[in-house]
Design an enzyme around this catalytic site. Structure first.
Site, PDB file in Angstrom:
ATOM      1  N   SER A   1      14.162 -86.499 -38.732  1.00  0.00           N
ATOM      2  CA  SER A   1      14.696 -86.847 -37.642  1.00  0.00           C
ATOM      3  C   SER A   1      14.893 -88.261 -37.048  1.00  0.00           C
ATOM      4  O   SER A   1      15.803 -88.843 -36.014  1.00  0.00           O
ATOM      5  CB  SER A   1      13.471 -86.650 -36.332  1.00  0.00           C
ATOM      6  OG  SER A   1      13.297 -84.728 -36.339  1.00  0.00           O
TER       7      SER A   1
ATOM      8  N   THR B   1       5.336 -82.753 -34.982  1.00  0.00           N
ATOM      9  CA  THR B   1       5.302 -81.927 -36.408  1.00  0.00           C
ATOM     10  C   THR B   1       4.179 -80.872 -36.800  1.00  0.00           C
ATOM     11  O   THR B   1       2.948 -81.638 -36.109  1.00  0.00           O
ATOM     12  CB  THR B   1       6.831 -82.537 -38.013  1.00  0.00           C
ATOM     13  OG1 THR B   1       7.034 -81.054 -38.022  1.00  0.00           O
ATOM     14  CG2 THR B   1       6.049 -83.626 -38.030  1.00  0.00           C
TER      15      THR B   1
ATOM     16  N   LYS C   1       1.170 -79.163 -33.804  1.00  0.00           N
ATOM     17  CA  LYS C   1       2.236 -78.565 -32.923  1.00  0.00           C
ATOM     18  C   LYS C   1       1.189 -78.062 -32.216  1.00  0.00           C
ATOM     19  O   LYS C   1       1.301 -77.649 -30.432  1.00  0.00           O
ATOM     20  CB  LYS C   1       3.219 -76.953 -33.338  1.00  0.00           C
ATOM     21  CG  LYS C   1       4.734 -78.688 -34.289  1.00  0.00           C
ATOM     22  CD  LYS C   1       5.195 -77.550 -34.308  1.00  0.00           C
ATOM     23  CE  LYS C   1       6.486 -78.358 -34.966  1.00  0.00           C
ATOM     24  NZ  LYS C   1       8.193 -76.714 -34.843  1.00  0.00           N
TER      25      LYS C   1
ATOM     26  N   ASP D   1      12.029 -75.650 -30.682  1.00  0.00           N
ATOM     27  CA  ASP D   1      12.844 -74.825 -31.809  1.00  0.00           C
ATOM     28  C   ASP D   1      13.701 -73.548 -31.489  1.00  0.00           C
ATOM     29  O   ASP D   1      14.776 -72.788 -31.827  1.00  0.00           O
ATOM     30  CB  ASP D   1      11.410 -74.505 -32.305  1.00  0.00           C
ATOM     31  CG  ASP D   1      10.808 -75.797 -33.395  1.00  0.00           C
ATOM     32  OD1 ASP D   1      11.504 -76.602 -32.983  1.00  0.00           O
ATOM     33  OD2 ASP D   1      10.121 -75.932 -33.087  1.00  0.00           O
TER      34      ASP D   1
ATOM     35  N   GLY E   1      10.283 -62.912 -40.690  1.00  0.00           N
ATOM     36  CA  GLY E   1       9.142 -64.081 -40.640  1.00  0.00           C
ATOM     37  C   GLY E   1       8.503 -63.742 -39.102  1.00  0.00           C
ATOM     38  O   GLY E   1       8.743 -63.392 -38.122  1.00  0.00           O
TER      39      GLY E   1
ATOM     40  N   ARG F   1       5.819 -60.242 -43.969  1.00  0.00           N
ATOM     41  CA  ARG F   1       5.103 -59.456 -45.279  1.00  0.00           C
ATOM     42  C   ARG F   1       3.668 -59.564 -44.787  1.00  0.00           C
ATOM     43  O   ARG F   1       3.258 -58.122 -44.837  1.00  0.00           O
ATOM     44  CB  ARG F   1       4.955 -61.064 -46.223  1.00  0.00           C
ATOM     45  CG  ARG F   1       3.910 -60.422 -47.418  1.00  0.00           C
ATOM     46  CD  ARG F   1       3.341 -61.628 -47.918  1.00  0.00           C
ATOM     47  NE  ARG F   1       2.962 -62.673 -47.747  1.00  0.00           N
ATOM     48  CZ  ARG F   1       2.720 -64.408 -47.916  1.00  0.00           C
ATOM     49  NH1 ARG F   1       2.822 -64.390 -49.396  1.00  0.00           N
ATOM     50  NH2 ARG F   1       2.627 -65.980 -47.240  1.00  0.00           N
TER      51      ARG F   1
ATOM     52  N   GLY G   1      20.309 -74.138 -42.282  1.00  0.00           N
ATOM     53  CA  GLY G   1      18.985 -74.792 -41.292  1.00  0.00           C
ATOM     54  C   GLY G   1      19.681 -75.890 -40.999  1.00  0.00           C
ATOM     55  O   GLY G   1      18.811 -76.312 -40.015  1.00  0.00           O
TER      56      GLY G   1
HETATM   57  P1  ATR Z   1       6.264 -72.025 -40.188  1.00  0.00           P
HETATM   58  O1  ATR Z   1       5.701 -73.259 -39.262  1.00  0.00           O
HETATM   59  O2  ATR Z   1       7.497 -72.918 -40.789  1.00  0.00           O
HETATM   60  O3  ATR Z   1       6.645 -70.480 -39.460  1.00  0.00           O
HETATM   61  P2  ATR Z   1       4.090 -70.983 -41.455  1.00  0.00           P
HETATM   62  O4  ATR Z   1       3.617 -70.100 -39.821  1.00  0.00           O
HETATM   63  O5  ATR Z   1       3.311 -70.776 -42.877  1.00  0.00           O
HETATM   64  O6  ATR Z   1       5.471 -71.682 -41.698  1.00  0.00           O
HETATM   65  O7  ATR Z   1       5.127 -69.618 -41.639  1.00  0.00           O
HETATM   66  C1  ATR Z   1       5.121 -68.795 -42.391  1.00  0.00           C
HETATM   67  C2  ATR Z   1       6.037 -67.532 -42.863  1.00  0.00           C
HETATM   68  O8  ATR Z   1       6.761 -67.474 -44.812  1.00  0.00           O
HETATM   69  C3  ATR Z   1       5.417 -66.408 -42.443  1.00  0.00           C
HETATM   70  O9  ATR Z   1       5.906 -65.186 -41.882  1.00  0.00           O
HETATM   71  C4  ATR Z   1       4.522 -66.116 -44.340  1.00  0.00           C
HETATM   72  O10 ATR Z   1       4.398 -64.780 -43.932  1.00  0.00           O
HETATM   73  P3  ATR Z   1       2.883 -63.980 -43.690  1.00  0.00           P
HETATM   74  O11 ATR Z   1       2.667 -64.304 -42.006  1.00  0.00           O
HETATM   75  O12 ATR Z   1       2.869 -62.419 -44.541  1.00  0.00           O
HETATM   76  O13 ATR Z   1       1.971 -64.662 -44.672  1.00  0.00           O
HETATM   77  C5  ATR Z   1       5.938 -65.474 -45.050  1.00  0.00           C
HETATM   78  N1  ATR Z   1       5.966 -66.076 -46.332  1.00  0.00           N
HETATM   79  C6  ATR Z   1       5.043 -67.214 -47.033  1.00  0.00           C
HETATM   80  N2  ATR Z   1       5.369 -66.870 -48.086  1.00  0.00           N
HETATM   81  C7  ATR Z   1       6.216 -65.843 -48.049  1.00  0.00           C
HETATM   82  C8  ATR Z   1       6.208 -64.445 -48.883  1.00  0.00           C
HETATM   83  N3  ATR Z   1       6.747 -65.011 -50.603  1.00  0.00           N
HETATM   84  N4  ATR Z   1       7.045 -63.340 -48.759  1.00  0.00           N
HETATM   85  C9  ATR Z   1       7.287 -63.418 -47.936  1.00  0.00           C
HETATM   86  N5  ATR Z   1       6.529 -63.934 -46.637  1.00  0.00           N
HETATM   87  C10 ATR Z   1       6.390 -64.901 -46.531  1.00  0.00           C
END
Ligand code: ATR
Length: 285
Positions: free
Chosen positions: A22, A67, A71, A107, A131, A155, A248
Site C-alpha cells: 500500500s 489490515t 479490521k 474490499d 471461501g 471447506r 489478485g
Molecule cells: P481472509 O481474511 O484472508 O479471508 P480467513 O478469514 O482466515 O482469511 O479465511 C481463509 C479462507 O480460506 C477460509 O474460507 C478458509 O476455509 P475455512 O473457513 O474452512 O477455514 C479457507 N481455507 C484455508 N485453508 C484452506 C484449505 N486448505 N482448503 C480449503 N479452504 C481453505
C-alpha cells in the site's frame, strides 16, 4: 514531492505490515495527482490499537488503511462506520473528516471493480465464490448486490451457509455449500465467474489450487485474490483452459483506488498504481 509543513499523512496500520504494497501504491498515486500527501506504514500490535487510533486522530492523520489483525476490532474506536463496513463487520479504510473518524470497507467494491474493469460483466451472471473468511465476506456482500446467482463454497460448510443466510435480503439468489470436487463440478458447469477467496495457492502453498484443473473451461472468468504468487496455480490452470483471468493485484489496486477516492475526492490513477505495485512485486523476487 517536497515534504512541507502542509503535508498531510495517510498510513496503513497492521501487524505485520512491513511487506504491505500500500505505501508504494498510494505514494505513486499521490505523486501522479500532485497531492501534498505521504503514505507510511505503522506496525501496531493488538494491545496498542486503541492508542494508535486515538493518536492518529489527535495528530490529524488524514486517512488510514487497516489490515490484519485489526479490521474488526478497529470498529470499536471510530466515530462513524458506513453501512457496508457495518454489514461486513470489518473496516479497511478510515477517513479523518475534521476530527471525525469514519470507517469504510473497500474490499468488496475493489474485487467487483477489478472484474468490471477487466471487461467482465457481473449483471445477470452466476458467480461461484470460494471461501467464507473475512475477504470472502466483503466480496460476497458486494457480489450479492450485482450478480443474479451467488454460490459460496467453503471447506467449513457452516460458514458458507451462515454467510448465504445473512445475504438473503439482496437481489441475488445466494446459497452456501461445501467446497468439494463434486460440488465444484456441478456448480462450475453453469457458472460465469469464479473467484478464489481462500488461501489455497498462496505462498508458500504455490503448487496447490482449490479447483482441479479439468473443471476449468474457456467459458469461465477466473479471479484469484491472492497476489503472492502473482500467477497462482489456479490462474495458470485457468489460462491454460482458455479462461479469462484477473490477478489478485487488480483487487488490491481497486480496493486501494476506492480508498484513495474516499480520502482525496480525486479519481484514482489506477494504471500508475498498478505499475508501482507490479514493479515492487517484481523487484522483491
Ligand atoms: P481472509 O481474511 O484472508 O479471508 P480467513 O478469514 O482466515 O482469511 O479465511 C481463509 C479462507 O480460506 C477460509 O474460507 C478458509 O476455509 P475455512 O473457513 O474452512 O477455514 C479457507 N481455507 C484455508 N485453508 C484452506 C484449505 N486448505 N482448503 C480449503 N479452504 C481453505
Amino acid at each position: 514531492m517536497t515534504i512541507s509543513g502542509k503535508t498531510r499523512v495517510c498510513a496503513i496500520i497492521g501487524d505485520p505490515v512491513q511487506h504491505s504494497l500500500s505505501p508504494v501504491i498510494h505514494n505513486a498515486a499521490f505523486n501522479e495527482v500532485g497531492l501534498n500527501l505521504v503514505y507510511v506504514a505503522f506496525n501496531v500490535g493488538v494491545t496498542e490499537l486503541k492508542d494508535a487510533i486515538l493518536g492518529a486522530k489527535t495528530l490529524g492523520i488524514h486517512g488510514l488503511n487497516i489490515t490484519m489483525p485489526h479490521k474488526h476490532s478497529v470498529m470499536n474506536y471510530l466515530d462513524k462506520i458506513n453501512m457496508t463496513a457495518k454489514n461486513i463487520g470489518a473496516v479497511n479504510t478510515i477517513l479523518n473528516k475534521n476530527g471525525i473518524l469514519i470507517g469504510y470497507n473497500t474490499d468488496g467494491a475493489g474485487a467487483m471493480l477489478a472484474l468490471k474493469e477487466n471487461g467482465i460483466c457481473t449483471e445477470e451472471k452466476k458467480l461461484v465464490l470460494l471461501g467464507a473468511g473475512g475477504a470472502a465476506k466483503a466480496i460476497a456482500y458486494q457480489a450479492a448486490q450485482e450478480v443474479e446467482e451467488l454460490v459460496i463454497l467453503n471447506r467449513t460448510v457452516e460458514k458458507a451457509k451462515q454467510l448465504a443466510k445473512i445475504l438473503h435480503s439482496f437481489n441475488a439468489k445466494v446459497i452456501g455449500k461445501m467446497l468439494s470436487n463434486n460440488v465444484l463440478y456441478k456448480e462450475l458447469t453453469t457458472a460465469n465467474i469464479l473467484v478464489n477467496a481462500t488461501s489455497v495457492g498462496m505462498y508458500p502453498d504455490n503448487n496447490n489450487s482449490p479447483v482441479p484443473s479439468d473443471l476449468l473451461t474457456s467459458d469461465l472468468c477466473v479471479m484469484d485474490i491472492i497476489y503472492n504468487p502473482l500467477n497462482t496455480k489456479l490462474l495458470n490452470d485457468a489460462k491454460y483452459a482458455g479462461a479469462k483471468t484477473v490477478s489478485g493485484v487488480d483487487m488490491l489496486i481497486y480496493q486501494g483506488a476506492v480508498a484513495f477516492e474516499i480520502w482525496t475526492k480525486c479519481t484514482a490513477p489506477v494504471e500508475v498504481m498498478k505499475k508501482a505495485a507490479l514493479n515492487e512485486l517484481i523487484n522483491r523476487v
